[in-house]
Design an enzyme around this catalytic site. Structure first.
Site, PDB file in Angstrom:
ATOM      1  N   CYS A 141       0.746  -1.176   0.005  1.00  0.00           N
ATOM      2  CA  CYS A 141      -0.294   0.082   0.016  1.00  0.00           C
ATOM      3  C   CYS A 141       0.959   1.233   0.070  1.00  0.00           C
ATOM      4  O   CYS A 141       1.558   1.782  -1.044  1.00  0.00           O
ATOM      5  CB  CYS A 141      -1.091  -0.015   1.233  1.00  0.00           C
ATOM      6  N   GLU A 201      -2.151  -8.854   4.305  1.00  0.00           N
ATOM      7  CA  GLU A 201      -2.119  -9.162   5.592  1.00  0.00           C
ATOM      8  C   GLU A 201      -3.480  -9.312   6.078  1.00  0.00           C
ATOM      9  O   GLU A 201      -3.773  -9.873   7.351  1.00  0.00           O
ATOM     10  CB  GLU A 201      -1.177  -8.368   6.658  1.00  0.00           C
ATOM     11  N   LYS A 242      -4.651 -10.879  20.811  1.00  0.00           N
ATOM     12  CA  LYS A 242      -5.385 -11.758  21.833  1.00  0.00           C
ATOM     13  C   LYS A 242      -5.046 -13.164  21.647  1.00  0.00           C
ATOM     14  O   LYS A 242      -4.969 -13.910  22.616  1.00  0.00           O
ATOM     15  CB  LYS A 242      -6.918 -11.261  21.801  1.00  0.00           C
TER      16      LYS A 242
END
Ligand code: XMP
Length: 514
Positions: free
Chosen positions: A86, A175, A370
């Site tokens: 990007c 990603e 997490k």
């Protein structure tokens, strides 16, 4: 033996850290570094690791703006493979002499890319690939020595490679999960182009974290902020490994915990080989928050009060270090990076007052997501019930009560939260959910209870699916479950006359209401 490492240069994109995480998922170590890293610094890192590749992240700016983040061009001469994503793609094209300008039509979301040459980074891909874009600028042309590998309707140079140097660019984001073959593209880079050998594991992480705590604290004493959530519980066990009895875990009961939570935390941690201290600070927090409505002010007050309580406790036991369970998404959304946007102040990060009395604050989980924390937690033996608990924000129910916080409102939201948890857990749905909870809004509405007019609170139910909390979708919960929740809340909590279901994704909403 030295580990292979891929460095991710941070240009401020919201997904920058995901890149590092995806690489680690492939058992190759990866770290985020500032975008202005120098060739010398890379050489120094090379003493500890084998620096095998560099990835330039996305970012919110335009390469042609004067204050846009740049990179040291000499890095391109080191012979280490470089991949730009990007903004990184545009920056490389710009540095190589290509033309980058505002796109005629911006691309956000799913786009289909035509692969003209399925080689190198695009090895093994089909003719058309579903990719995820989020950009306002476009690379329109590249010089002779650069070869175009893919284009989209609005982007003539959507992927490229340099003909003689290991330099590559992708306009899209491999990603994010929405780029269907994104992982394959990243694997092409780390294994095919950089020739990394997989060798990294969460065990390395545990060792590194324990070592870091040991060497920072030395023979000193530390306290850790233990809330009973997965993050602080995991950080506590890591710190206990490093410090044993020199660690004191402080559980501050600020009064915004869920039903039965203080008792559960006490039972779990009081006999685990480190000091465990509960501080009942309910009155003090409530007083500080009296009359406060603004969500960010609430968060700051809670963050500050937390620190004050810790300082007092630390003083009592002579601890100079504070350990916290802050994880990566907490930091990114608090806008700690130079070029990224602030979304909200997570209390354990930017809510910290600027004047703190600790020698230093240690955040062993600062780079993890997490689910990576869950992996660590299982590895170091945190009880299963705690590993699979839903996340709970540090400021607790205080950020689920819109408007001023009062004792009465705390009781209402506690009861509503318990009903949501009971019904969802009875249905077995929790396995696919990230979070499920109740929010007490400050909207009152008219109802009718037992043939009489009632005027009471509106409770909102928030149930979301997510992988990393950076994005989330509202869960499509069967109506029967929502109906049971709604009926129980209005029957069992007299002050509530209406229950609504929040059908907003993140973005544009956040998960918590404040
Ligand atoms: P948001 O509301 O920002 O939440 O979409 C993302 C995730 O983070 C949790 N959260 C917090 N966790 N301290 C924490 O430790 C905080 O101040 C905090 N605020 C939000 C939230 O529950 C969700 O899982």
């Amino acid at each position: 033996m030295k580990l292979d490492i891929v460095l991710v240069l941070d240009f401020g994109g919201q997904y920058c850290h995901l890149i590092a995480r995806r690489i680690r998922e492939n058992r190759v170590y990866s770290e985020i570094v500032p975008n202005n890293i120098t060739p010398r610094e890379i050489q120094i890192l090379n003493k500890k690791y084998n620096v095998k590749g560099l990835i330039l992240s996305g970012g919110p700016q335009s390469v042609y703006e004067e204050d846009a983040p740049k990179m040291n061009k000499e890095i391109l001469e080191l012979g280490i493979p470089v991949l730009g994503l990007c903004y990184g793609h545009q920056l490389l094209a710009h540095l190589l002499g290509g033309k980058v300008e505002p796109a005629k039509s911006k691309e956000f979301g799913i786009t289909y890319a035509t692969i003209t040459k399925p080689v190198a980074i695009l090895e093994g891909l089909g003719k058309t690939e579903k990719v995820w874009m989020s950009h306002g600028d476009t690379v329109f042309s590249v010089p002779e020595e650069v070869e175009v590998l893919a284009y989209t309707e609005n982007t003539p140079v959507a992927a490229f490679r340099h003909k003689t140097k290991p330099i590559y660019g992708l306009q899209w984001h491999p990603e994010v999960v929405h780029t269907e073959k994104g992982m394959q593209m990243l694997r092409n880079f780390i294994f095919g182009i950089c020739e990394c050998k997989p060798g990294w594991s969460m065990r390395d992480f545990v060792e590194k974290a324990v070592q870091e705590i040991k060497s920072t604290v030395g023979e000193g004493k530390a306290i850790i902020a233990l809330s009973g959530g997965i993050d602080s519980s995991t950080a506590t066990l890591l710190a206990a490994r490093a410090l044993g009895q020199n660690l004191a875990a402080i559980f501050v009961d600020h009064g915004f915990m869920r039903e039965n939570e203080p008792e559960l935390i006490q039972q779990t941690f009081q006999n685990m080989g480190f000091r465990f201290i509960t501080v009942n600070a309910r009155k003090r927090f409530l007083e500080k928050l009296k009359g406060v409505i603004d969500p960010e002010t609430k968060r700051k007050i809670i963050g500050e009060e937390f620190i004050r309580v810790f300082e007092e406790e630390a003083e009592k036991i002579g601890a100079e270090y504070l350990i916290q369970g802050t994880i990566y998404p907490d930091r990114i959304e608090s806008g700690f990076r130079q070029f990224s946007e602030k979304i909200k102040t997570h209390h354990n990060v930017a809510g910290l007052p600027t004047k703190i009395r600790f020698k230093s604050i240690i955040e062993p989980l600062r780079d993890l997501y997490k689910d990576e924390v869950r992996e660590v937690a299982e590895m170091i033996g945190l009880p299963k019930e705690l590993v699979h608990r839903q996340p709970f924000p540090g400021p607790g129910l205080a950020v689920r009560i819109i408007g001023e916080i009062t004792e009465d409102k705390i009781l209402i939201v506690k009861k509503a939260d318990l009903i949501v948890r009971e019904e969802i857990e009875k249905s077995g749905f929790q396995r696919n959910l990230w979070q499920y909870f109740a929010v007490l809004t400050d909207t009152k509405s008219t109802g009718v209870k037992g043939d009489c007019r009632a005027y009471g609170y509106t409770v909102a139910i928030r149930i979301v699916e997510s992988k990393e909390a950076m994005t989330a979708s509202f869960a499509r919960i069967p109506y029967e479950i929502l109906e049971r929740i709604s009926t129980r809340i209005t029957n069992e909590i007299p002050q509530v006359t209406r229950v609504v279901y929040d059908v907003t994704h993140k973005p544009p909403a956040t998960i918590e209401w404040e």
